[in-house]
Write an enzyme that holds these catalytic residues in place. Structure first.
Site, PDB file in Angstrom:
ATOM      1  N   HIS A 229      40.071   1.521  15.718  1.00 39.56           N
ATOM      2  CA  HIS A 229      41.357   1.408  16.412  1.00 39.56           C
ATOM      3  C   HIS A 229      41.609  -0.051  16.809  1.00 39.56           C
ATOM      4  O   HIS A 229      40.714  -0.694  17.353  1.00 39.56           O
ATOM      5  CB  HIS A 229      41.376   2.309  17.652  1.00 39.56           C
ATOM      6  CG  HIS A 229      42.718   2.316  18.303  1.00 39.56           C
ATOM      7  ND1 HIS A 229      43.771   3.085  17.841  1.00 39.56           N
ATOM      8  CD2 HIS A 229      43.207   1.598  19.350  1.00 39.56           C
ATOM      9  CE1 HIS A 229      44.835   2.859  18.581  1.00 39.56           C
ATOM     10  NE2 HIS A 229      44.530   1.967  19.512  1.00 39.56           N
TER      11      HIS A 229
ATOM     12  N   LEU B 234      46.169   7.942   9.487  1.00 40.11           N
ATOM     13  CA  LEU B 234      47.138   8.211  10.546  1.00 40.11           C
ATOM     14  C   LEU B 234      47.364   9.681  10.884  1.00 40.11           C
ATOM     15  O   LEU B 234      48.259   9.997  11.664  1.00 40.11           O
ATOM     16  CB  LEU B 234      48.484   7.562  10.176  1.00 40.11           C
ATOM     17  CG  LEU B 234      48.414   6.043   9.956  1.00 40.11           C
ATOM     18  CD1 LEU B 234      49.778   5.490   9.554  1.00 40.11           C
ATOM     19  CD2 LEU B 234      47.902   5.330  11.193  1.00 40.11           C
TER      20      LEU B 234
ATOM     21  N   ASN C  82      36.187   6.375  13.896  1.00 43.57           N
ATOM     22  CA  ASN C  82      37.529   5.803  13.748  1.00 43.57           C
ATOM     23  C   ASN C  82      37.528   4.346  14.159  1.00 43.57           C
ATOM     24  O   ASN C  82      36.773   3.914  15.035  1.00 43.57           O
ATOM     25  CB  ASN C  82      38.526   6.574  14.617  1.00 43.57           C
ATOM     26  CG  ASN C  82      39.963   6.087  14.429  1.00 43.57           C
ATOM     27  OD1 ASN C  82      40.391   5.840  13.301  1.00 43.57           O
ATOM     28  ND2 ASN C  82      40.704   5.926  15.511  1.00 43.57           N
TER      29      ASN C  82
ATOM     30  N   LEU D 282      46.051  13.501  12.397  1.00 50.68           N
ATOM     31  CA  LEU D 282      45.074  14.088  13.316  1.00 50.68           C
ATOM     32  C   LEU D 282      43.999  14.815  12.494  1.00 50.68           C
ATOM     33  O   LEU D 282      44.316  15.489  11.516  1.00 50.68           O
ATOM     34  CB  LEU D 282      45.774  15.078  14.248  1.00 50.68           C
ATOM     35  CG  LEU D 282      44.941  15.635  15.394  1.00 50.68           C
ATOM     36  CD1 LEU D 282      44.585  14.538  16.389  1.00 50.68           C
ATOM     37  CD2 LEU D 282      45.699  16.745  16.124  1.00 50.68           C
TER      38      LEU D 282
ATOM     39  N   GLU E 285      38.075  -6.678  12.665  1.00 51.43           N
ATOM     40  CA  GLU E 285      37.804  -5.438  11.920  1.00 51.43           C
ATOM     41  C   GLU E 285      36.941  -5.715  10.696  1.00 51.43           C
ATOM     42  O   GLU E 285      35.940  -5.031  10.457  1.00 51.43           O
ATOM     43  CB  GLU E 285      39.124  -4.788  11.487  1.00 51.43           C
ATOM     44  CG  GLU E 285      39.929  -4.266  12.660  1.00 51.43           C
ATOM     45  CD  GLU E 285      41.269  -3.667  12.246  1.00 51.43           C
ATOM     46  OE1 GLU E 285      41.788  -2.858  13.020  1.00 51.43           O
ATOM     47  OE2 GLU E 285      41.805  -4.006  11.170  1.00 51.43           O
TER      48      GLU E 285
HETATM   49  C1  GRF Z   1      43.854  -1.384  11.076  1.00 48.42           C
HETATM   50  O1  GRF Z   1      44.378  -2.279  12.012  1.00 48.42           O
HETATM   51  C2  GRF Z   1      43.137  -0.262  11.786  1.00 48.42           C
HETATM   52  O2  GRF Z   1      42.562  -0.645  12.988  1.00 48.42           O
HETATM   53  C3  GRF Z   1      44.251   0.674  12.070  1.00 48.42           C
HETATM   54  O3  GRF Z   1      45.099   0.595  10.944  1.00 48.42           O
HETATM   55  C4  GRF Z   1      44.945  -0.673  10.324  1.00 48.42           C
HETATM   56  C5  GRF Z   1      44.612  -0.412   8.897  1.00 48.42           C
HETATM   57  O4  GRF Z   1      44.608  -1.544   8.110  1.00 48.42           O
HETATM   58  N1  GRF Z   1      43.766   1.955  12.478  1.00 48.42           N
HETATM   59  P1  GRF Z   1      44.090  -1.456   6.616  1.00 48.42           P
HETATM   60  O5  GRF Z   1      44.876  -0.354   5.927  1.00 48.42           O
HETATM   61  O6  GRF Z   1      42.626  -1.162   6.644  1.00 48.42           O
HETATM   62  O7  GRF Z   1      44.386  -2.796   6.007  1.00 48.42           O
END
Ligand code: GRF
Length: 190
Positions: free
Chosen positions: A106, A87, A104, A89, A176
């Site tokens: 998202h 989270l 990254n 930058l 993901e």
């Molecule tokens: C995921 O949804 C990712 O896309 C976002 O933050 C979340 C992280 O989940 N950027 P985790 O910590 O990998 O379970």
């Protein structure tokens, strides 16, 4: 051939980081060098450590220091950096030292629902509040602006009118976990 070494940056639970670690375990050409977090109590540090992966915690001040991160990654022989729920930058010095080598993940279909503050449930809340009938994930290169780098791949899911934030979160997590490792592998090896 020497394996490509990836560093994973994560700030929270790290389900994606752990999924990457499992995927690349015993891989013939890619290995996880370490997991870095800016949160001392991020569950990802303990879980990755239990899997035998080197973990590191640095303060928000340290991870804002580009030359510190460049030296760390160079000392560790890092070739690629994957942001999985990270989270902060990324300092421009690190981006310049690893051009098109930082990826990254998202949880929306960028350019929609991206930018500062758009992470986790904030994204899903905004998507549902707008009555969207689909969402998805974006895997993209990192540049100096949050969520604005060149897109590598996107995957979609549909949203039912009855879906709550938890439902959308589940669908996104499924995408993901299904796609991030193979897209990372493909991007590194081609
Ligand atoms: C995921 O949804 C990712 O896309 C976002 O933050 C979340 C992280 O989940 N950027 P985790 O910590 O990998 O379970």
């Amino acid at each position: 051939m020497q394996k490509k070494r990836i560093a994973i940056f994560a700030s929270g639970t790290g389900s994606n980081a752990l999924n990457l670690i499992h995927f690349f375990e015993g891989h013939s050409s890619i290995e996880v060098a370490f997991v870095l977090s800016n949160k001392a109590d991020a569950p990802v540090l303990e879980s990755a450590g239990k899997l035998g992966i080197k973990t590191m915690h640095f303060s928000n001040k340290e991870v804002a220091d580009g030359s510190f991160l460049v030296k760390l990654c160079n000392d560790e022989g890092v070739d690629w950096i994957i942001l999985a729920g990270y989270l902060r930058l990324i300092p421009s010095e690190l981006i310049q030292a690893f051009p098109d080598k930082i990826i990254n993940l998202h949880p929306s279909l960028l350019p929609n629902y991206g930018g500062k503050g758009m992470h986790g449930r904030h994204v899903h809340d905004a998507v549902l509040a707008n009555g969207e009938d689909e969402s998805g994930i974006t895997i993209h290169f990192v540049n100096e602006e949050f969520d604005k780098g060149r897109i590598i791949a996107q995957f979609h899911c549909s949203i039912d009118p009855s879906d709550k934030v938890e439902d959308l979160e589940k669908k996104i997590r499924y995408l993901e976990h299904s796609y991030l490792p193979t897209v990372v592998q493909h991007t590194i090896l081609t």
